[in-house]
Motif scaffolding. Structure first.
Motif, PDB file in Angstrom:
ATOM      1  N   GLY A 269      46.497  40.478  49.337  1.00  0.00           N
ATOM      2  CA  GLY A 269      46.034  40.728  47.975  1.00  0.00           C
ATOM      3  C   GLY A 269      46.919  41.694  47.204  1.00  0.00           C
ATOM      4  O   GLY A 269      47.319  41.418  46.062  1.00  0.00           O
ATOM      5  N   VAL A 270      47.262  42.813  47.831  1.00  0.00           N
ATOM      6  CA  VAL A 270      48.055  43.818  47.108  1.00  0.00           C
ATOM      7  C   VAL A 270      49.482  43.342  46.891  1.00  0.00           C
ATOM      8  O   VAL A 270      50.098  43.619  45.847  1.00  0.00           O
ATOM      9  CB  VAL A 270      48.039  45.179  47.845  1.00  0.00           C
TER      10      VAL A 270
ATOM     11  N   LEU B 211      50.316  40.229  46.521  1.00  0.00           N
ATOM     12  CA  LEU B 211      50.249  39.210  45.474  1.00  0.00           C
ATOM     13  C   LEU B 211      50.441  39.844  44.096  1.00  0.00           C
ATOM     14  O   LEU B 211      51.234  39.362  43.273  1.00  0.00           O
ATOM     15  CB  LEU B 211      48.900  38.493  45.549  1.00  0.00           C
ATOM     16  N   ILE B 212      49.736  40.943  43.859  1.00  0.00           N
ATOM     17  CA  ILE B 212      49.876  41.669  42.585  1.00  0.00           C
ATOM     18  C   ILE B 212      51.296  42.209  42.437  1.00  0.00           C
ATOM     19  O   ILE B 212      51.912  42.135  41.366  1.00  0.00           O
ATOM     20  CB  ILE B 212      48.844  42.805  42.513  1.00  0.00           C
ATOM     21  N   TYR B 213      51.831  42.753  43.524  1.00  0.00           N
ATOM     22  CA  TYR B 213      53.195  43.297  43.530  1.00  0.00           C
ATOM     23  C   TYR B 213      54.213  42.213  43.161  1.00  0.00           C
ATOM     24  O   TYR B 213      55.097  42.418  42.322  1.00  0.00           O
ATOM     25  CB  TYR B 213      53.473  43.863  44.928  1.00  0.00           C
TER      26      TYR B 213
ATOM     27  N   ILE C 128      53.737  39.279  41.574  1.00  0.00           N
ATOM     28  CA  ILE C 128      53.571  38.786  40.202  1.00  0.00           C
ATOM     29  C   ILE C 128      54.185  39.759  39.205  1.00  0.00           C
ATOM     30  O   ILE C 128      54.896  39.353  38.261  1.00  0.00           O
ATOM     31  CB  ILE C 128      52.077  38.564  39.891  1.00  0.00           C
ATOM     32  N   PHE C 129      53.948  41.038  39.400  1.00  0.00           N
ATOM     33  CA  PHE C 129      54.442  42.034  38.457  1.00  0.00           C
ATOM     34  C   PHE C 129      55.969  42.051  38.411  1.00  0.00           C
ATOM     35  O   PHE C 129      56.580  41.977  37.341  1.00  0.00           O
ATOM     36  CB  PHE C 129      53.914  43.418  38.830  1.00  0.00           C
TER      37      PHE C 129
ATOM     38  N   LEU D  47      52.240  34.204  45.036  1.00  0.00           N
ATOM     39  CA  LEU D  47      51.215  33.745  44.099  1.00  0.00           C
ATOM     40  C   LEU D  47      50.484  32.537  44.664  1.00  0.00           C
ATOM     41  O   LEU D  47      49.291  32.328  44.392  1.00  0.00           O
ATOM     42  CB  LEU D  47      51.863  33.410  42.758  1.00  0.00           C
TER      43      LEU D  47
ATOM     44  N   SER E  26      49.577  33.648  49.234  1.00  0.00           N
ATOM     45  CA  SER E  26      48.478  34.570  49.545  1.00  0.00           C
ATOM     46  C   SER E  26      47.113  33.887  49.486  1.00  0.00           C
ATOM     47  O   SER E  26      46.320  34.001  50.438  1.00  0.00           O
ATOM     48  CB  SER E  26      48.520  35.775  48.603  1.00  0.00           C
TER      49      SER E  26
END
Length: 436
Positions: free
Chosen positions: A207-208, A210-212, A214-215, A325, A328
């Motif tokens: 999860g974390v 995935l955010i990393y 995408i950013f 993206l 995950s």
């Protein structure tokens, strides 16, 4: 159309290269269940069977277990490293950083390549019914062993090959094939070294990151710039045109998109082994036992589906995509849905692969002093002396009882350093010890 066919072939090559280290690393991450280790200690099979002991020593590797709090730090340290590389590339230039990373990965690649090639060679021989002999290289100082290295003949043969291939990486101009071999070896070694302690940690990590992902891909040009500028085995490459000659345009996949989902898939395989050991308590389950692998296969299929989705989107929009993206969600939903269908969601969520206190103590003992043949012989002699002394003491006591008098030796071991001979104690009569 021919160009599209070449691109599809390039994507298939990437997918195959990504799956191989995940499968190898997952099996290298397996360890013998604690139940089997306890059974062996009770039955003393590890002392009686040298062959089994050698196999366990051969599998023994250094490992690092990650918890869910460690997972939260991954994007933090990853962002610091990524931004640092981007600033160096922007203000210093890529030649300097590529030189440093080239030498670093050359050194690390020697060990990773040897470990990976050795595992492949040994597994291949065992598949053919040939069990390689384990040799032990020991260095002892007196009764203390200071160095112990179990090895096999294939492993020794692969040492110069691994060193030569790694050293040729820079002189040959960093060819993409050799770069891929180093990258895949590093991925396999990382999956054998790093282990997640639970599925909670696995899903938090996915999860974390995935955010990393995408950013840094969509919000900034940092990740794409670093991936394209650094010429080091931190990615796998597949030429978009003919692989022969000197291709210039490549499709690429970062090692993070292999290692991170690979950690989850390796955890699935260890959970399969745990389930099998739990359902077969009478069987001595080891890492080489045949057992069903539903979670491992589900994880692999989920990874392939996620990676295929990434490539389809990348091919459709002709733009770089954050692979996590799609990877995950796929690698999270696959094991969870299988657990729900099988009614094992509670077991999956509660299971922990964290090291036990016994394992931690064993590692500490091994770092202090490893067992050596000389030390074992010295300890055996001491134990035999103690047993002989105990027998003499029993004989003296039985002789005293036959005379109607019980002999009790006074404990003056504090004067003699813990050794009491039969002649040093004074006999005294116990009340009621007279002959009738």
């Amino acid at each position: 159309m021919p160009q599209d066919a070449e691109l599809i072939g390039s994507y298939l090559s990437l997918g195959l290269q990504a799956v191989i280290p995940i499968a190898l690393g997952s099996f290298k991450s397996l360890k013998t269940p604690e139940e089997t280790i306890r059974k062996r200690k009770v039955s003393r099979k590890t002392q009686l069977s040298d062959g089994e002991e050698d196999e366990e020593e051969e599998e023994e590797v250094i490992e690092e277990t990650l918890t869910w709090t460690d997972s939260l730090l991954f994007p933090v340290f990853g962002s610091i490293a990524l931004l640092g590389l981007f600033l160096i590339l922007k203000y210093v230039g890529k030649e300097w950083i590529n030189t440093i990373l080239g030498f670093y990965f050359t050194g690390a690649g020697m060990f990773a390549m040897h470990s990976t090639f050795s595992s492949i060679a040994i597994w291949s021989l065992r598949a053919l019914g040939r069990k390689p002999t384990t040799y032990h290289i020991r260095i002892s100082a007196g009764i203390r062993q200071v160095f112990h290295l179990p090895t096999t003949l294939p492993s020794m043969i692969l040492v110069p090959i691994s060193i030569a291939l790694s050293l040729l990486y820079i002189p040959l101009g960093r060819p993409y094939i050799l770069s891929n071999i180093l990258a895949l070896s590093l991925s396999t070694a990382t999956l054998a070294l790093l282990k997640l302690d639970s599925f909670l940690t696995a899903f938090v990590l996915l999860g974390v990151l995935l955010i990393y992902d995408i950013f840094w891909v969509f919000a900034t040009p940092v990740m794409v710039t670093v991936a394209k500028s650094i010429d080091a085995p931190i990615k796998i490459l597949s030429p978009k045109s003919s692989p022969f000659g000197h291709p210039k345009d490549f499709a690429m996949l970062g090692l993070g998109d292999i290692v991170v989902p690979g950690l989850v898939i390796a955890l699935c395989l260890r959970f399969d082994l745990h389930r099998y050991a739990k359902s077969h308590p009478q069987e001595e389950v080891t890492t080489r036992s045949r057992f069903s692998k539903p979670y491992f296969y589900t994880g692999m299929v989920s990874y392939v589906v996620g990676l295929a989705t990434t490539m389809v989107v990348m091919h459709t929009f002709r733009a770089a995509q954050p692979a996590l993206l799609y990877l995950s969600p796929a690698c999270t939903l696959g094991p969870l849905l299988l657990a729900v269908v099988r009614g094992e969601l509670k077991d999956l969520w509660a299971w922990s692969d964290a090291p036990t206190e016994e394992e931690d103590k064993k590692r500490l003992d091994e770092t202090i002093e490893a067992a050596s043949e000389v030390a074992m012989k010295a300890r055996a002699e001491v134990k035999a002396t103690e047993i002989e002394a105990a027998k003499k003491e029993v004989e003296l006591e039985s002789n005293g009882n036959s005379n109607g008098t019980t002999l009790i030796e006074e404990d003056d071991s504090w004067m003699t350093g813990g050794v009491v001979t039969p002649d040093e104690g004074k006999a005294r009569k116990r009340k009621g010890g007279k002959k009738k």
